[in-house]
Design a protein around this motif. Structure first.
Motif, PDB file in Angstrom:
ATOM      1  N   THR A 170       0.969  -5.896   6.225  1.00 57.94           N
ATOM      2  CA  THR A 170       1.652  -5.190   7.304  1.00 57.94           C
ATOM      3  C   THR A 170       1.730  -3.726   6.894  1.00 57.94           C
ATOM      4  OG1 THR A 170       3.785  -5.679   6.297  1.00 57.94           O
ATOM      5  CG2 THR A 170       3.000  -7.177   8.003  1.00 57.94           C
ATOM      6  N   TYR A 171       1.542  -2.860   7.841  1.00 58.68           N
ATOM      7  CA  TYR A 171       1.405  -1.444   7.509  1.00 58.68           C
ATOM      8  C   TYR A 171       2.640  -0.895   6.829  1.00 58.68           C
ATOM      9  CZ  TYR A 171       4.294   0.087  11.469  1.00 58.68           C
ATOM     10  OH  TYR A 171       5.323   0.308  12.332  1.00 58.68           O
ATOM     11  N   SER A 172       3.781  -1.551   7.009  1.00 58.43           N
ATOM     12  CA  SER A 172       5.017  -1.051   6.404  1.00 58.43           C
ATOM     13  C   SER A 172       5.194  -1.523   4.966  1.00 58.43           C
ATOM     14  CB  SER A 172       6.208  -1.489   7.235  1.00 58.43           C
ATOM     15  OG  SER A 172       6.274  -2.894   7.298  1.00 58.43           O
ATOM     16  N   SER A 173       4.274  -2.322   4.444  1.00 56.75           N
ATOM     17  CA  SER A 173       4.434  -2.865   3.094  1.00 56.75           C
ATOM     18  C   SER A 173       3.566  -2.178   2.053  1.00 56.75           C
ATOM     19  CB  SER A 173       4.122  -4.360   3.104  1.00 56.75           C
ATOM     20  OG  SER A 173       2.753  -4.576   3.424  1.00 56.75           O
ATOM     21  N   VAL A 174       2.588  -1.404   2.495  1.00 53.62           N
ATOM     22  CA  VAL A 174       1.720  -0.697   1.562  1.00 53.62           C
ATOM     23  C   VAL A 174       1.476   0.707   2.096  1.00 53.62           C
ATOM     24  CG1 VAL A 174       0.532  -2.802   0.803  1.00 53.62           C
ATOM     25  CG2 VAL A 174      -0.437  -1.442   2.655  1.00 53.62           C
ATOM     26  N   CYS A 175       0.956   1.549   1.224  1.00 54.90           N
ATOM     27  CA  CYS A 175       0.499   2.851   1.683  1.00 54.90           C
ATOM     28  C   CYS A 175      -0.988   2.954   1.349  1.00 54.90           C
ATOM     29  CB  CYS A 175       1.284   3.991   1.062  1.00 54.90           C
ATOM     30  SG  CYS A 175       1.574   3.829  -0.689  1.00 54.90           S
ATOM     31  N   LEU A 176      -1.717   3.578   2.226  1.00 56.24           N
ATOM     32  CA  LEU A 176      -3.170   3.644   2.110  1.00 56.24           C
ATOM     33  C   LEU A 176      -3.636   5.031   1.709  1.00 56.24           C
ATOM     34  CD1 LEU A 176      -4.109   1.661   5.346  1.00 56.24           C
ATOM     35  CD2 LEU A 176      -3.897   0.786   3.018  1.00 56.24           C
ATOM     36  N   GLY A 177      -4.799   5.060   1.094  1.00 53.00           N
ATOM     37  CA  GLY A 177      -5.345   6.346   0.693  1.00 53.00           C
ATOM     38  C   GLY A 177      -6.830   6.267   0.433  1.00 53.00           C
ATOM     39  N   GLU A 201     -10.902   9.740  -8.703  1.00 53.36           N
ATOM     40  CA  GLU A 201      -9.807  10.667  -8.388  1.00 53.36           C
ATOM     41  C   GLU A 201      -9.288  10.442  -6.980  1.00 53.36           C
ATOM     42  OE1 GLU A 201     -11.165  14.727  -8.417  1.00 53.36           O
ATOM     43  OE2 GLU A 201     -12.711  14.364  -6.920  1.00 53.36           O
ATOM     44  N   GLY A 202      -8.030  10.767  -6.800  1.00 54.89           N
ATOM     45  CA  GLY A 202      -7.434  10.672  -5.485  1.00 54.89           C
ATOM     46  C   GLY A 202      -7.865  11.830  -4.602  1.00 54.89           C
ATOM     47  N   VAL A 203      -8.137  11.530  -3.338  1.00 54.78           N
ATOM     48  CA  VAL A 203      -8.576  12.533  -2.377  1.00 54.78           C
ATOM     49  C   VAL A 203      -7.467  12.830  -1.364  1.00 54.78           C
ATOM     50  CG1 VAL A 203     -10.235  13.064  -0.558  1.00 54.78           C
ATOM     51  CG2 VAL A 203     -10.983  11.854  -2.632  1.00 54.78           C
ATOM     52  N   ALA A 204      -6.964  11.787  -0.729  1.00 56.47           N
ATOM     53  CA  ALA A 204      -5.933  11.941   0.290  1.00 56.47           C
ATOM     54  C   ALA A 204      -5.194  10.620   0.412  1.00 56.47           C
ATOM     55  CB  ALA A 204      -6.544  12.328   1.629  1.00 56.47           C
ATOM     56  N   ALA A 205      -3.905  10.685   0.685  1.00 59.79           N
ATOM     57  CA  ALA A 205      -3.130   9.456   0.770  1.00 59.79           C
ATOM     58  C   ALA A 205      -1.882   9.654   1.605  1.00 59.79           C
ATOM     59  CB  ALA A 205      -2.744   8.964  -0.626  1.00 59.79           C
ATOM     60  N   TYR A 229     -13.695   5.446  -1.824  1.00 61.51           N
ATOM     61  CA  TYR A 229     -13.024   4.157  -1.780  1.00 61.51           C
ATOM     62  C   TYR A 229     -11.738   4.243  -0.975  1.00 61.51           C
ATOM     63  CZ  TYR A 229     -16.026   3.024  -5.764  1.00 61.51           C
ATOM     64  OH  TYR A 229     -17.101   2.811  -6.581  1.00 61.51           O
ATOM     65  N   CYS A 230     -11.539   3.231  -0.159  1.00 63.12           N
ATOM     66  CA  CYS A 230     -10.267   3.028   0.504  1.00 63.12           C
ATOM     67  C   CYS A 230      -9.386   2.236  -0.452  1.00 63.12           C
ATOM     68  CB  CYS A 230     -10.512   2.262   1.802  1.00 63.12           C
ATOM     69  SG  CYS A 230      -9.056   1.841   2.751  1.00 63.12           S
ATOM     70  N   ALA A 231      -8.097   2.524  -0.472  1.00 58.64           N
ATOM     71  CA  ALA A 231      -7.213   1.871  -1.424  1.00 58.64           C
ATOM     72  C   ALA A 231      -5.848   1.638  -0.818  1.00 58.64           C
ATOM     73  CB  ALA A 231      -7.081   2.720  -2.686  1.00 58.64           C
ATOM     74  N   ALA A 232      -5.190   0.599  -1.308  1.00 54.39           N
ATOM     75  CA  ALA A 232      -3.833   0.283  -0.870  1.00 54.39           C
ATOM     76  C   ALA A 232      -2.937   0.167  -2.089  1.00 54.39           C
ATOM     77  CB  ALA A 232      -3.820  -1.017  -0.079  1.00 54.39           C
ATOM     78  N   SER A 233      -1.775   0.769  -1.988  1.00 52.73           N
ATOM     79  CA  SER A 233      -0.821   0.741  -3.092  1.00 52.73           C
ATOM     80  C   SER A 233       0.513   0.215  -2.597  1.00 52.73           C
ATOM     81  CB  SER A 233      -0.615   2.154  -3.651  1.00 52.73           C
ATOM     82  OG  SER A 233      -1.833   2.726  -4.052  1.00 52.73           O
ATOM     83  N   ARG A 234       1.283  -0.357  -3.494  1.00 53.88           N
ATOM     84  CA  ARG A 234       2.635  -0.749  -3.139  1.00 53.88           C
ATOM     85  C   ARG A 234       3.452   0.499  -2.846  1.00 53.88           C
ATOM     86  NH1 ARG A 234       4.622  -5.298  -7.337  1.00 53.88           N
ATOM     87  NH2 ARG A 234       6.564  -4.765  -6.269  1.00 53.88           N
ATOM     88  N   LEU A 235       4.457   0.341  -2.008  1.00 55.93           N
ATOM     89  CA  LEU A 235       5.194   1.499  -1.503  1.00 55.93           C
ATOM     90  C   LEU A 235       5.806   2.349  -2.612  1.00 55.93           C
ATOM     91  CD1 LEU A 235       6.978   0.091   1.669  1.00 55.93           C
ATOM     92  CD2 LEU A 235       4.974   1.573   1.540  1.00 55.93           C
ATOM     93  N   GLU A 236       6.193   1.729  -3.717  1.00 59.35           N
ATOM     94  CA  GLU A 236       6.808   2.516  -4.789  1.00 59.35           C
ATOM     95  C   GLU A 236       5.778   3.302  -5.586  1.00 59.35           C
ATOM     96  OE1 GLU A 236       6.865  -0.744  -4.374  1.00 59.35           O
ATOM     97  OE2 GLU A 236       7.066  -1.848  -6.268  1.00 59.35           O
ATOM     98  N   TRP A 237       4.490   3.071  -5.301  1.00 58.24           N
ATOM     99  CA  TRP A 237       3.423   3.720  -6.045  1.00 58.24           C
ATOM    100  C   TRP A 237       2.476   4.496  -5.155  1.00 58.24           C
ATOM    101  CZ3 TRP A 237       2.600  -1.591  -8.691  1.00 58.24           C
ATOM    102  CH2 TRP A 237       3.597  -1.761  -9.661  1.00 58.24           C
ATOM    103  N   CYS A 238       2.925   4.964  -4.036  1.00 60.12           N
ATOM    104  CA  CYS A 238       2.074   5.738  -3.140  1.00 60.12           C
ATOM    105  C   CYS A 238       1.659   7.041  -3.803  1.00 60.12           C
ATOM    106  CB  CYS A 238       2.816   6.073  -1.850  1.00 60.12           C
ATOM    107  SG  CYS A 238       3.323   4.657  -0.891  1.00 60.12           S
ATOM    108  N   LEU A 265      -1.789   9.709  -5.279  1.00 57.79           N
ATOM    109  CA  LEU A 265      -3.185   9.952  -5.615  1.00 57.79           C
ATOM    110  C   LEU A 265      -3.573   9.489  -7.017  1.00 57.79           C
ATOM    111  CD1 LEU A 265      -3.573  13.534  -4.078  1.00 57.79           C
ATOM    112  CD2 LEU A 265      -4.239  11.347  -3.069  1.00 57.79           C
ATOM    113  N   GLN A 266      -2.754   8.670  -7.633  1.00 54.07           N
ATOM    114  CA  GLN A 266      -3.055   8.185  -8.975  1.00 54.07           C
ATOM    115  C   GLN A 266      -3.853   6.886  -8.911  1.00 54.07           C
ATOM    116  OE1 GLN A 266      -2.515   9.567 -11.933  1.00 54.07           O
ATOM    117  NE2 GLN A 266      -1.576  11.369 -10.998  1.00 54.07           N
TER     118      GLN A 266
END
Length: 123
Positions: A28-35, A46-50, A94-103, A105-106
């Motif tokens: 669900t979009y509210s459970s992760v953040c994408l970048g 390396e992180g580009v945008a998130a 690469y598309c990536a998903a992180s847990r909300l506490e870790w949103c 560019l890392q």
């Protein structure tokens, strides 16, 4: 299980544009953040945008003013509009998903990765 599938990569001349898409499922979009992240040959990923937990966005200095990240929550799709492309933007993206506490560019904090899409910019 979050699944991510990128598309839209290709070859373009310097100064050109591309738009990458990432179809996401299993969350669900509210459970992760994408970048978006990238990795050039011989270099570290390396992180580009998130998106951040607040919903705001963050960009690497090297792409600020040229790249724009956006998402369509209804379609569960993440986008990266890339303008004024340079040869140094050549990389696997690469598309990536992180847990909300870790949103952010890392790369080491990313939980899920897509397979990647190649972007090649010629001079």
């Amino acid at each position: 299980q979050v699944q991510l599938a990128e598309s839209g990569g290709g070859s373009v001349q310097s100064g050109g544009s591309l738009r990458l898409s990432c179809a996401a499922s299993g969350y669900t979009y509210s459970s992760v953040c994408l970048g978006w992240f990238r990795q050039a040959p011989g270099k570290e990923r390396e992180g580009v945008a998130a998106f951040l937990r607040s919903g705001s966005t963050t960009y690497a200095d090297s792409v600020k003013g040229r790249f724009t990240i956006s998402q369509d929550n209804a379609e569960n799709t993440l986008y990266l509009q890339m303008n004024s492309l340079k040869p140094e933007d050549t990389a696997m993206y690469y598309c990536a998903a992180s847990r909300l506490e870790w949103c952010g560019l890392q790369p080491r904090l990313v939980r899920y990765w897509g397979q990647g899409t190649q972007v090649t910019v010629s001079s």
